[in-house]
Design an enzyme around this catalytic site. Sequence first.
Site, PDB file in Angstrom:
ATOM      1  N   ASN A 149      -0.256   3.989  -9.422  1.00 53.85           N
ATOM      2  CA  ASN A 149       1.150   3.666  -9.713  1.00 53.85           C
ATOM      3  C   ASN A 149       1.424   2.169  -9.860  1.00 53.85           C
ATOM      4  OD1 ASN A 149       0.665   3.519  -6.918  1.00 53.85           O
ATOM      5  ND2 ASN A 149       2.835   3.717  -6.487  1.00 53.85           N
ATOM      6  N   GLU A 247      -2.807   4.521   3.597  1.00 52.96           N
ATOM      7  CA  GLU A 247      -1.415   4.365   3.152  1.00 52.96           C
ATOM      8  C   GLU A 247      -1.128   5.524   2.227  1.00 52.96           C
ATOM      9  OE1 GLU A 247       0.550   2.120   4.279  1.00 52.96           O
ATOM     10  OE2 GLU A 247      -0.945   0.928   5.318  1.00 52.96           O
ATOM     11  N   GLU A 460      -0.941  -2.461   6.757  1.00 54.26           N
ATOM     12  CA  GLU A 460      -1.462  -3.547   5.929  1.00 54.26           C
ATOM     13  C   GLU A 460      -0.517  -4.732   6.063  1.00 54.26           C
ATOM     14  OE1 GLU A 460      -1.721  -1.503   2.055  1.00 54.26           O
ATOM     15  OE2 GLU A 460      -3.877  -1.397   2.390  1.00 54.26           O
TER      16      GLU A 460
HETATM   17  P1  NDP Z   1      -4.716  10.163  -5.157  1.00 49.42           P
HETATM   18  O1  NDP Z   1      -4.775  10.462  -3.717  1.00 49.42           O
HETATM   19  O2  NDP Z   1      -4.909  11.261  -6.125  1.00 49.42           O
HETATM   20  O3  NDP Z   1      -5.762   9.032  -5.572  1.00 49.42           O
HETATM   21  C1  NDP Z   1      -5.835   7.775  -4.944  1.00 49.42           C
HETATM   22  C2  NDP Z   1      -7.221   7.211  -5.131  1.00 49.42           C
HETATM   23  O4  NDP Z   1      -8.160   8.013  -4.407  1.00 49.42           O
HETATM   24  C3  NDP Z   1      -7.701   7.226  -6.582  1.00 49.42           C
HETATM   25  O5  NDP Z   1      -8.496   6.090  -6.816  1.00 49.42           O
HETATM   26  C4  NDP Z   1      -8.508   8.511  -6.623  1.00 49.42           C
HETATM   27  O6  NDP Z   1      -9.438   8.532  -7.678  1.00 49.42           O
HETATM   28  C5  NDP Z   1      -9.186   8.454  -5.274  1.00 49.42           C
HETATM   29  N1  NDP Z   1      -9.712   9.729  -4.793  1.00 49.42           N
HETATM   30  C6  NDP Z   1      -9.356  10.985  -5.176  1.00 49.42           C
HETATM   31  N2  NDP Z   1     -10.108  11.909  -4.518  1.00 49.42           N
HETATM   32  C7  NDP Z   1     -10.940  11.219  -3.698  1.00 49.42           C
HETATM   33  C8  NDP Z   1     -11.952  11.600  -2.755  1.00 49.42           C
HETATM   34  N3  NDP Z   1     -12.268  12.865  -2.527  1.00 49.42           N
HETATM   35  N4  NDP Z   1     -12.598  10.621  -2.080  1.00 49.42           N
HETATM   36  C9  NDP Z   1     -12.290   9.329  -2.285  1.00 49.42           C
HETATM   37  N5  NDP Z   1     -11.368   8.899  -3.176  1.00 49.42           N
HETATM   38  C10 NDP Z   1     -10.684   9.839  -3.871  1.00 49.42           C
HETATM   39  O7  NDP Z   1      -3.308   9.430  -5.376  1.00 49.42           O
HETATM   40  P2  NDP Z   1      -2.678   9.010  -6.741  1.00 49.42           P
HETATM   41  O8  NDP Z   1      -3.586   8.092  -7.486  1.00 49.42           O
HETATM   42  O9  NDP Z   1      -2.166  10.254  -7.391  1.00 49.42           O
HETATM   43  O10 NDP Z   1      -1.449   8.097  -6.241  1.00 49.42           O
HETATM   44  C11 NDP Z   1      -0.216   8.609  -5.921  1.00 49.42           C
HETATM   45  C12 NDP Z   1      -0.070   8.742  -4.423  1.00 49.42           C
HETATM   46  O11 NDP Z   1      -0.272   7.492  -3.795  1.00 49.42           O
HETATM   47  C13 NDP Z   1       1.313   9.178  -4.030  1.00 49.42           C
HETATM   48  O12 NDP Z   1       1.230  10.177  -3.048  1.00 49.42           O
HETATM   49  C14 NDP Z   1       1.919   7.924  -3.438  1.00 49.42           C
HETATM   50  O13 NDP Z   1       2.935   8.156  -2.498  1.00 49.42           O
HETATM   51  C15 NDP Z   1       0.732   7.277  -2.818  1.00 49.42           C
HETATM   52  N6  NDP Z   1       0.979   5.854  -2.618  1.00 49.42           N
HETATM   53  C16 NDP Z   1       1.146   5.383  -1.347  1.00 49.42           C
HETATM   54  C17 NDP Z   1       1.446   4.052  -1.127  1.00 49.42           C
HETATM   55  C18 NDP Z   1       1.597   3.501   0.255  1.00 49.42           C
HETATM   56  O14 NDP Z   1       1.532   2.278   0.398  1.00 49.42           O
HETATM   57  N7  NDP Z   1       1.796   4.316   1.265  1.00 49.42           N
HETATM   58  C19 NDP Z   1       1.595   3.120  -2.248  1.00 49.42           C
HETATM   59  C20 NDP Z   1       1.381   3.716  -3.534  1.00 49.42           C
HETATM   60  C21 NDP Z   1       1.079   5.047  -3.704  1.00 49.42           C
HETATM   61  P3  NDP Z   1      -9.040   9.295  -9.037  1.00 49.42           P
HETATM   62  O15 NDP Z   1      -7.870   8.583  -9.607  1.00 49.42           O
HETATM   63  O16 NDP Z   1     -10.251   9.158  -9.868  1.00 49.42           O
HETATM   64  O17 NDP Z   1      -8.745  10.702  -8.664  1.00 49.42           O
END
Ligand code: NDP
Length: 479
Positions: A149, A247, A460
């Site tokens: 995002n 996070e 963080e």
């Molecule tokens: P995901 O959980 O789908 O993915 C986050 C990252 O983790 C990506 O790089 C993804 O790779 C990777 N990933 C996915 N599966 C695995 C696994 N099994 N092992 C290790 N890494 C993995 O989240 P999104 O990218 O869809 O982001 C949106 C989410 O992030 C929302 O829920 C949002 O609320 C949260 N978010 C939280 C924030 C905070 O500070 N609390 C800030 C911003 C977002 P790939 O893309 O290749 O699947």
Amino acid sequence: MDKILNYIGGELVKPAGDAWLDNFNPALGQVYSLIPDSDERDVEEALRHAEAAFITWRFTSLEDRFKVLNRIAEGIDAANDNLARAESVDQGKPLWLAKNEITRAGQNFRFFATAAMQFASESHSMEGHALNYTLRQPLGVVGCISPWNLPLYLFTWKIAPALATGNCVIAKPSEITPMTAFLLSKICADAGLPKGVLNIVHGLGPKVGNAMVSHPRIKAISFTGGTATGKHIASVAAPMFKKLSLELGGKNPNIVFADCDFDKAVKTTVQSSFLNQGEICLCGSRILVERPIYEKFRDALVKEVSVLKVGNPLDKDTKIGAIVSRQHFEKVLSYIDLAKQEGGEVLLGGNALQMQGENDGGWFIAPTIIENLAYDCRTNTEEIFGPVVTITPFDSEEEVLTMANCTEYGLACSIWTNDLTRAHRVAANIHSGIVWINCWLLRDLRTPFGGVKQSGVGREGGWEAMRFFTEAKNVCVKL
Ligand code: NDP
């Protein structure tokens, strides 16, 4: 077709398996570049270089570490236009917003570069008998995994403190938005970051991410992403006693009391609802308004939002761009359907938008405001992460606390009131890691950042990040 490359051992390299994934421009709905479909061999190679680099990086003087990290910040600043355009094309966000986020990515490096120079540890004297001093030592090779995002903004927010504290890093950006991380690798090389100190491995979460999380020699994982992924990561890493910072998602309340500054509350609510197409973990997707001003506030919000321009992210008057991927576009639309099934009344939007011209294949959703839903229904408790908000009236402080605290998430909250005593009281009773009073997304990088409940574990920001990426070792000297 342009190919994004991994950054391993200071070189831009193809993935070991020479396999590639499509990278989409969401505003066109078309593939515009290819990204490495890396696997555990690439992670292993990155680890080999990172471990070799750690031998010298951990002893690099603080001033030299500061200088190189600061040069990276300058490199990001100098490339702002280029990076912002790349981010907008890759993610779908408006160009003006991407420029602000790239500025913040530079600030992240500058902030932690200076933190490296100022981070100090404690000492405890035992009344002349003994002296304790605490070493804060880097962990070794650490893993940073970030979401789609706010791509470069969140990627650098993790990498910078990890490097500032003397660790070497293997980082994986989201496979959905890899472009600015790729451009960062060139900036790091130009800034003179020693080879292997930072390695960027592109690819899928279940492949590359999982290889990082499950590798016994990667000492910590700093992860930002969805709660379900966070749970999985914790289940793999916890039995290995890996340090974890998670996070995760949010479903944040935006509480508006009748005595608020009405115009400011409406204006900021437009932002906190729809900035970045609502794809910010901190967005206030549940708007709770005190009954005496409910109708006036609702009507003013609908009026303000109805004039926001949705469209080509590169147009300067666009306020809402494209949804990041087809899969996410369908997920957001499915939640609008769910809201209707749950009895919600759509006040504005509620549909996909078919653009004309070059964006006719893009994924766009009209900003959507829904009322008449129970505060604890699925629409009001599950994270949608798109341009969809609900609005609900409340009658008392007690009632709004019940509503606000009813979800499994606890990331952020906004409170709008001119009664300061009430503001502090509500802030203290909200279950979340971050509270904004009469504002939203006002960030001081020194403050602890993170959530409670299913929004995450750990914090963080500022010294919290510097502590996470170091191990405290106490040394007791008998005098
Ligand atoms: P995901 O959980 O789908 O993915 C986050 C990252 O983790 C990506 O790089 C993804 O790779 C990777 N990933 C996915 N599966 C695995 C696994 N099994 N092992 C290790 N890494 C993995 O989240 P999104 O990218 O869809 O982001 C949106 C989410 O992030 C929302 O829920 C949002 O609320 C949260 N978010 C939280 C924030 C905070 O500070 N609390 C800030 C911003 C977002 P790939 O893309 O290749 O699947």
